[in-house]
Every structure is written in structure tokens, then in C-alpha cells.
Design a protein around this motif. Sequence first.
Motif: not given
Length: 118
Positions: A1-13, A94-109
Motif C-alpha cells: 500500500q502506498v503511503q505518504l509521510v509529511e514533515s516540516g510543520g510547526g509553529l512560526v511567527q 496534507y500531501c497528495n499523490a496520484s499514481y498508476e498501478a493498474g489504474g489511476i489512484f490517489a493517496a493522502w498523507g
Amino acid sequence: QVQLVESGGGLVQPGNSLRLSCEVSETMISIKDMGWYRQTLGPERELVAVISSGGDPKYSDSVKGRFTISRENARNAVHLQMNSLNSEDTASYYCNASYEAGGIFAAWGKGTQVTVSS
């Protein structure tokens, strides 16, 4: 299963910058568009920026000129450089990616929180 992992968020002025990153767990699949969405209190996610496999970026009017999306195809990674942040940018991103794997699918972080506050 395709997984997306985000990083870099936080508190900023206000006025400062943050850089979000997202990597796709699988490197041996064909990734199409990659993008970033954000969500505040409601159920709907707003498109922030999207970039095609060929590197063509598109931005929402609210971030144009302040945010830059980029991608590294070899790593199936996408980045979002966010400059001149203001309180209206506070959201879960949220990160999103569409990919091809026998069809077109979408994955979310799972999302990363960005809070802009003094």
C-alpha cells in the motif's frame, strides 16, 4: 500500500517561513501529480499547490507569490516552501499523490499542522 509521510510543520511567527516535505513510500511506481492541500475547521480540503510529473506547478490565488512547490522524481518526494506566512495559512497540510498501478489512484498523507501566530 502506498503511503505518504509529511514533515516540516510547526509553529512560526507571521512573516516567517516553513518548508514542508512529503515522501512516497514506494519508489517503483509511476507518480503522476503531487500536491498539497490544507484544511481548517470544515471538512473540505483546499488545494494549495500541485505539480505535475513534468514539473509544471499551479497555485491557489491565496498563496501565489509566497509558496513554491517542487519535487524530486527520483525520490518520489514533493516539497512546499512557504514564505511570508500569515495567520490565514494556519491549517493542517496534507500531501497528495496520484499514481498508476493498474489504474489511476490517489493517496493522502496523515497531515502536518502549521500554526502561524505571534
